[in-house]
Design a protein around this motif. Structure first.
Motif, PDB file in Angstrom:
ATOM      1  N   ILE A  46     -13.189  -4.163  47.409  1.00 19.11           N
ATOM      2  CA  ILE A  46     -12.767  -4.620  48.764  1.00 19.11           C
ATOM      3  C   ILE A  46     -11.909  -6.014  48.558  1.00 19.11           C
ATOM      4  N   LEU A  47     -10.569  -6.032  49.141  1.00 18.15           N
ATOM      5  CA  LEU A  47     -10.008  -7.403  49.159  1.00 18.15           C
ATOM      6  C   LEU A  47      -9.770  -7.764  50.512  1.00 18.15           C
ATOM      7  N   HIS A  48     -10.607  -8.666  51.221  1.00 20.71           N
ATOM      8  CA  HIS A  48     -10.692  -8.997  52.548  1.00 20.71           C
ATOM      9  C   HIS A  48      -9.947 -10.325  52.752  1.00 20.71           C
TER      10      HIS A  48
ATOM     11  N   ALA B 184     -13.237  -0.948  38.932  1.00 18.01           N
ATOM     12  CA  ALA B 184     -14.290  -0.334  39.561  1.00 18.01           C
ATOM     13  C   ALA B 184     -14.300   1.387  39.327  1.00 18.01           C
ATOM     14  N   GLY B 185     -13.122   1.669  38.831  1.00 18.45           N
ATOM     15  CA  GLY B 185     -12.983   3.021  38.669  1.00 18.45           C
ATOM     16  C   GLY B 185     -12.958   3.961  40.044  1.00 18.45           C
ATOM     17  N   GLN B 186     -12.415   2.974  41.070  1.00 17.32           N
ATOM     18  CA  GLN B 186     -12.206   3.444  42.631  1.00 17.32           C
ATOM     19  C   GLN B 186     -10.873   2.725  43.102  1.00 17.32           C
ATOM     20  N   ARG B 187     -10.259   3.435  43.739  1.00 15.86           N
ATOM     21  CA  ARG B 187      -9.142   2.620  44.517  1.00 15.86           C
ATOM     22  C   ARG B 187      -9.511   1.452  45.288  1.00 15.86           C
ATOM     23  N   VAL B 188      -8.592   0.540  45.680  1.00 17.01           N
ATOM     24  CA  VAL B 188      -8.908  -0.640  46.499  1.00 17.01           C
ATOM     25  C   VAL B 188      -8.755  -0.516  47.918  1.00 17.01           C
ATOM     26  N   VAL B 189      -9.692  -1.103  48.762  1.00 19.35           N
ATOM     27  CA  VAL B 189      -9.558  -1.102  50.192  1.00 19.35           C
ATOM     28  C   VAL B 189      -9.077  -2.612  50.588  1.00 19.35           C
ATOM     29  N   ILE B 190      -8.038  -2.881  51.555  1.00 16.57           N
ATOM     30  CA  ILE B 190      -7.443  -4.132  51.625  1.00 16.57           C
ATOM     31  C   ILE B 190      -7.685  -4.389  52.985  1.00 16.57           C
ATOM     32  N   LEU B 191      -8.160  -5.211  53.458  1.00 16.16           N
ATOM     33  CA  LEU B 191      -8.541  -5.746  55.008  1.00 16.16           C
ATOM     34  C   LEU B 191      -7.862  -7.075  55.189  1.00 16.16           C
ATOM     35  N   VAL B 192      -6.974  -7.047  56.224  1.00 21.48           N
ATOM     36  CA  VAL B 192      -6.601  -8.375  56.592  1.00 21.48           C
ATOM     37  C   VAL B 192      -6.551  -8.604  58.146  1.00 21.48           C
ATOM     38  N   ASP B 193      -7.268  -9.588  58.398  1.00 27.09           N
ATOM     39  CA  ASP B 193      -7.497 -10.106  59.712  1.00 27.09           C
ATOM     40  C   ASP B 193      -6.556 -11.275  60.216  1.00 27.09           C
ATOM     41  N   GLU B 194      -5.964 -10.957  61.405  1.00 28.41           N
ATOM     42  CA  GLU B 194      -5.103 -11.745  61.790  1.00 28.41           C
ATOM     43  C   GLU B 194      -4.019 -12.257  61.350  1.00 28.41           C
TER      44      GLU B 194
ATOM     45  N   ASP C  68       0.617   1.250  45.668  1.00 30.09           N
ATOM     46  CA  ASP C  68       0.309   2.184  46.517  1.00 30.09           C
ATOM     47  C   ASP C  68      -0.851   3.171  45.838  1.00 30.09           C
ATOM     48  N   GLY C  69      -0.380   3.346  44.543  1.00 29.57           N
ATOM     49  CA  GLY C  69      -1.481   4.438  43.850  1.00 29.57           C
ATOM     50  C   GLY C  69      -2.876   3.984  43.672  1.00 29.57           C
ATOM     51  N   CYS C  70      -2.928   2.501  43.668  1.00 32.31           N
ATOM     52  CA  CYS C  70      -4.171   1.872  43.540  1.00 32.31           C
ATOM     53  C   CYS C  70      -4.974   1.547  44.718  1.00 32.31           C
ATOM     54  N   ILE C  71      -4.531   1.940  46.015  1.00 35.71           N
ATOM     55  CA  ILE C  71      -5.123   1.517  47.107  1.00 35.71           C
ATOM     56  C   ILE C  71      -5.496   2.844  47.883  1.00 35.71           C
ATOM     57  N   LYS C  72      -6.777   2.657  48.260  1.00 38.27           N
ATOM     58  CA  LYS C  72      -7.567   3.802  49.042  1.00 38.27           C
ATOM     59  C   LYS C  72      -7.234   3.668  50.617  1.00 38.27           C
ATOM     60  N   PHE C  73      -7.246   2.324  51.081  1.00 39.51           N
ATOM     61  CA  PHE C  73      -7.157   2.224  52.383  1.00 39.51           C
ATOM     62  C   PHE C  73      -6.777   0.846  52.732  1.00 39.51           C
ATOM     63  N   ALA C  74      -5.983   0.634  53.656  1.00 41.30           N
ATOM     64  CA  ALA C  74      -5.486  -0.900  54.031  1.00 41.30           C
ATOM     65  C   ALA C  74      -5.499  -0.973  55.609  1.00 41.30           C
ATOM     66  N   PHE C  75      -6.070  -2.072  56.236  1.00 42.37           N
ATOM     67  CA  PHE C  75      -6.012  -2.045  57.661  1.00 42.37           C
ATOM     68  C   PHE C  75      -5.937  -3.469  58.017  1.00 42.37           C
TER      69      PHE C  75
ATOM     70  N   GLY D 149     -12.792  -7.791  69.664  1.00 42.58           N
ATOM     71  CA  GLY D 149     -13.598  -7.098  68.659  1.00 42.58           C
ATOM     72  C   GLY D 149     -12.831  -6.689  67.464  1.00 42.58           C
ATOM     73  N   LYS D 150     -11.689  -7.331  67.059  1.00 47.17           N
ATOM     74  CA  LYS D 150     -10.751  -6.940  66.115  1.00 47.17           C
ATOM     75  C   LYS D 150     -11.716  -7.321  64.667  1.00 47.17           C
ATOM     76  N   SER D 151     -12.146  -8.682  64.873  1.00 50.51           N
ATOM     77  CA  SER D 151     -12.735  -8.896  63.431  1.00 50.51           C
ATOM     78  C   SER D 151     -14.193  -8.132  63.192  1.00 50.51           C
ATOM     79  N   LEU D 152     -14.690  -7.740  64.401  1.00 46.91           N
ATOM     80  CA  LEU D 152     -15.953  -7.138  63.967  1.00 46.91           C
ATOM     81  C   LEU D 152     -15.524  -5.490  63.473  1.00 46.91           C
ATOM     82  N   LEU D 153     -14.509  -4.940  64.206  1.00 46.84           N
ATOM     83  CA  LEU D 153     -14.148  -3.725  63.337  1.00 46.84           C
ATOM     84  C   LEU D 153     -13.686  -3.845  62.062  1.00 46.84           C
ATOM     85  N   VAL D 154     -13.079  -4.959  61.574  1.00 41.20           N
ATOM     86  CA  VAL D 154     -12.631  -5.264  60.054  1.00 41.20           C
ATOM     87  C   VAL D 154     -14.029  -5.202  59.328  1.00 41.20           C
ATOM     88  N   SER D 155     -15.064  -6.029  60.029  1.00 37.73           N
ATOM     89  CA  SER D 155     -16.450  -6.418  59.185  1.00 37.73           C
ATOM     90  C   SER D 155     -17.097  -5.037  59.157  1.00 37.73           C
TER      91      SER D 155
END
Length: 383
Positions: free
Chosen positions: A85-87, A140-150, A183-190, A49-55
């Motif tokens: 989002i950068l996935h 975007a005027g918002q910090r970026v979310v980065i998601l890396v699967d596997e 780091d200053g441009c990133i909201k969340f990374a997983f 379920g890792k990929s589903l959590l990322v999604s």
């Protein structure tokens, strides 16, 4: 009978929610994660379920409130802000040449540059990645979310090829290093993976990354608890019991014996293997579903190099906590990789000596491992 369908092999949250698939609500844990930190790494076995959590995280950060109707996070989140989002999904490539990793990174970076622009001076993967993060944040005027699967797929597939591993490591280290730089441009990374393989070398610059793989709070973020099993699937369990000529209680006991027992914190709640549970309920038959999908090539390769006597696993084995926090692929001690691949789980933990007692999580894994692995990698005594 419910008309919902089983999300076997379905890893897209939006598809699951829109098309009427069963969904085990993990959004309260997801919300807790998002609100209490910024950089996370999660290790879980394959098909867990890792990929589903990322999604799910992706849909949440896209602000798609409608997909979360009736779920826990609907009452928790008030703002539903849309973030860039950068996935990056590293699960889709076969990493048998140095070009294979370059190709997938270039493909992802090129797609992002079409959205956020490019600079001719940004020639390396890491410079391109950093530039994209910065421009996405500004546009975007918002910090970026980065998601890396596997994240570890290239490293795992190169087990046994030292030169190729070194090339992958030299490519990935500066690439992931861009996360710290920006780091200053990133909201969340997983980031997710099967193992912590290469964590020290690949992520040595990313010291803000919190490894939640063995955290009590997230022991059940992937997998199915017994409470979730009986609450969500009671009618389906009753049908399985009827077909198998078992009472409801006997059916739950059989599911527990075969598919439960995964523990990701010594004091945490155990979980069932979701892949096996869904397959058993759909087929209305008990079988070795997870194990039948095949032993990962990377584990087979490591065991081929190893002289480790796998027969000791039958009675359980000990491993220090350091083996998990500082893990590297090691043919002399394959236990951490066997654990992180899902064939062993935590049984006990000695706080004083910081030693885990590991064993097979359930009968599906125990007998599957004995039948399919031991005959190939354990010497047969003469006579």
């Amino acid at each position: 009978m419910s008309h919902k369908i089983y999300p076997i092999g379905i890893q897209n949250f939006e598809k699951i929610r829109n098309d009427g698939y069963f969904y085990i609500d993990k959004t309260a844990l997801m919300y807790q994660m998002v609100k209490t930190g910024s950089y996370y790494f999660l290790s879980r076995p394959r098909r867990f379920g890792k990929s589903l959590l990322v999604s799910t995280l992706e849909a949440y950060f896209q602000g798609k409130k409608e997909l979360f109707e009736g779920l826990a996070v609907e009452k928790l989140e008030k703002d539903w802000i849309k973030y860039p989002i950068l996935h990056l999904d590293l699960n889709i490539e076969k990493y048998d040449t140095s070009e294979s990793l370059d190709n997938i990174l270039d493909k992802s970076l090129t797609a992002w540059e079409k959205l956020y622009g490019a600079e001719p001076s940004e020639r390396s993967f890491s410079l391109r990645f950093a530039g994209i993060i910065e421009r996405a944040c500004k546009l975007a005027g918002q910090r970026v979310v980065i998601l890396v699967d596997e994240y570890d797929k290239p490293m795992l597939q190169a087990i046994g090829n030292e030169e190729l591993q070194k090339q992958f490591r030299n490519t990935l280290k500066p690439f992931y290093g861009a996360l710290k730089t920006m780091d200053g441009c990133i909201k969340f990374a997983f980031l997710t993976g099967v193992t912590k393989f290469g964590k020290v070398s690949v992520f040595s610059d990313l010291n803000q990354l919190q490894d939640i793989s063995l955290w009590y709070d997230y022991a059940t973020v992937c997998g199915i608890t017994k409470e979730e099993l009986t609450a969500v699937f009671r009618p389906e369990l009753e049908v399985l019991g009827k077909v198998s000529e078992l009472s409801y209680e006997e059916t739950v006991d059989e599911m527990t014996r075969l598919y439960d027992g995964y523990l990701f914190h010594p004091a945490g709640e155990g979980v069932f293997n979701p892949f096996s549970v869904l397959n058993a309920l759909k087929a209305k038959e008990f079988n070795d579903y997870w194990f039948q999908t095949g032993t990962p090539t990377f584990l087979v390769e490591l065991l081929k190099q190893s002289d480790y006597d796998l027969r000791v696993l039958i009675d359980g084995v000990e491993a220090s906590s350091a083996a998990f926090s500082e893990y590297r692929a090691d043919a002399e001690n394959p236990i951490p990789l066997i654990y992180q691949s899902g064939y062993l789980t935590i049984k006990e933990y000695d706080k004083r000596f910081k030693v885990y007692r590991l064993g097979f999580p359930n009968d599906e894994v125990k007998y599957g491992f004995m039948n399919f692995i031991l005959p190939f990698y354990t010497p047969i005594p003469d006579g």
